[in-house]
Design an enzyme around this catalytic site. Structure first.
Site, mmCIF file in Angstrom:
data_model
loop_
_atom_site.group_PDB
_atom_site.id
_atom_site.type_symbol
_atom_site.label_atom_id
_atom_site.label_comp_id
_atom_site.label_asym_id
_atom_site.label_seq_id
_atom_site.Cartn_x
_atom_site.Cartn_y
_atom_site.Cartn_z
ATOM 1 N N ARG A 165 7.081 87.795 -39.046
ATOM 2 C CA ARG A 165 7.922 88.348 -40.114
ATOM 3 C C ARG A 165 7.526 87.879 -41.510
ATOM 4 O O ARG A 165 8.034 88.403 -42.495
ATOM 5 C CB ARG A 165 9.416 88.081 -39.870
ATOM 6 C CG ARG A 165 9.956 88.791 -38.631
ATOM 7 C CD ARG A 165 11.414 88.520 -38.428
ATOM 8 N NE ARG A 165 12.240 89.226 -39.401
ATOM 9 C CZ ARG A 165 13.538 88.934 -39.598
ATOM 10 N NH1 ARG A 165 14.117 87.970 -38.918
ATOM 11 N NH2 ARG A 165 14.223 89.619 -40.486
ATOM 12 N N ASP A 166 6.666 86.877 -41.607
ATOM 13 C CA ASP A 166 6.066 86.476 -42.888
ATOM 14 C C ASP A 166 4.580 86.256 -42.641
ATOM 15 O O ASP A 166 4.034 85.206 -42.966
ATOM 16 C CB ASP A 166 6.716 85.204 -43.427
ATOM 17 C CG ASP A 166 8.136 85.441 -43.924
ATOM 18 O OD1 ASP A 166 8.317 86.298 -44.808
ATOM 19 O OD2 ASP A 166 9.067 84.790 -43.419
ATOM 20 N N CYS A 167 3.956 87.252 -42.059
ATOM 21 C CA CYS A 167 2.586 87.103 -41.551
ATOM 22 C C CYS A 167 1.562 87.411 -42.645
ATOM 23 O O CYS A 167 1.056 88.524 -42.757
ATOM 24 C CB CYS A 167 2.390 88.037 -40.356
ATOM 25 S SG CYS A 167 0.997 87.591 -39.314
ATOM 26 N N HIS A 171 -0.144 81.679 -44.742
ATOM 27 C CA HIS A 171 0.519 80.938 -43.669
ATOM 28 C C HIS A 171 -0.432 80.604 -42.515
ATOM 29 O O HIS A 171 0.008 80.288 -41.409
ATOM 30 C CB HIS A 171 1.732 81.717 -43.161
ATOM 31 C CG HIS A 171 2.827 81.787 -44.179
ATOM 32 N ND1 HIS A 171 3.712 82.842 -44.279
ATOM 33 C CD2 HIS A 171 3.169 80.922 -45.183
ATOM 34 C CE1 HIS A 171 4.539 82.636 -45.274
ATOM 35 N NE2 HIS A 171 4.233 81.471 -45.834
#
Length: 263
Positions: A165-167, A171
């Site tokens: 979801r925050d790919c 990260h």
């Protein structure tokens, strides 16, 4: 503890000894370190124990306003550290490099708005984000290694039913001092991750599009993108010939990029 209350706890040996005979929820509030994020309901900070670095995320009840806002938007609210803890366990179980949990706790009662939780992870030392490496410029060989490593990680993650979801490439971390084919790339920041038997199409597209969007300024060629797809599909074969999926990834990535550019 009443019938309507619960308390989950998982501590490694360091914190079992450090907090022996004490309340972990009280002790985590006493930790001092460098704040990276501090808002009303959450604090993220770095601290040390016996010279070793750790990162802590301490969550306090998010309140009914935040819960209802998420529900009205047809989203499940993130109540605390449980999402990230479960995602870390899942990724470790399938051999994906990520953070290591040193301590986790969650307690509450019948009211979900007042859930308290914390997650402490071991610091990943001497790491640099793939985004920073890309922005600084790198060799073709290193670029190909990083493309392959991220494709492997993302493909395994999605095939296992986990969506980030925050790919984004910021990260993904790697030791930049010497990047070789044996280097390990770590995926982090799994606060909003979800675990299911199968990743829903919408979230699958969003994750892969996030990687595409966040690498658009990295001067990747069309052949680089094909390298990613080929490696990704080794771990998620169902996408290999799904032209609609990759078209939707392109479309979503472009929308994200245009939004960021203010177009």
């Amino acid at each position: 503890m009443s019938f309507f209350s619960y308390c989950d706890l998982a501590l490694d040996n360091v914190f079992k000894i450090l907090w022996q005979g004490k309340d972990p929820f009280e002790e985590v509030e006493k930790l001092e370190g460098i704040d990276f994020r501090k808002v009303k309901t959450r604090r993220t900070f770095r601290f040390e124990v016996a010279g070793k670095g750790y990162f802590a995320k301490v969550h306090h009840g998010i309140g009914w306003t935040e819960i209802l806002k998420n529900l009205f938007q047809f989203k499940l609210p993130i109540l605390g550290a449980a999402n990230e803890f479960l995602a870390l366990e899942k990724l470790h179980s399938i051999g994906i490099n990520t953070m290591t949990c040193a301590a986790y706790g969650r307690k509450g009662g019948i009211n979900p708005a007042k859930q308290e939780s914390f997650l402490i992870t071991c610091e990943l030392e001497n790491m640099t984000s793939v985004e920073d490496i890309s922005n600084a410029g790198t060799t073709e060989q290193i670029k190909h290694i990083l493309i392959k490593k991220i494709a492997q990680s993302a493909g395994k993650m999605h095939a296992s039913g986990v969506n980030h979801r925050d790919c984004y490439i910021c990260h993904y971390l790697v030791n930049a001092s010497e990047i070789t084919r044996d280097s390990r790339v770590f995926v982090i920041d799994l606060h909003r991750a979800q675990i299911r038997t199968k990743v829903p199409y919408r979230y699958h597209v969003k994750d892969v599009a996030g990687l595409h969007f966040s690498s658009m300024d990295s001067k990747l060629s069309h052949r680089d993108r094909l390298r990613f797809i080929a490696e990704y599909c080794k771990h998620f074969p169902a996408c290999r010939n799904d032209k609609n999926f990759w078209a939707d990834v392109d479309k979503t990535a472009l929308k994200l990029y245009q939004k960021e550019q203010g177009r």
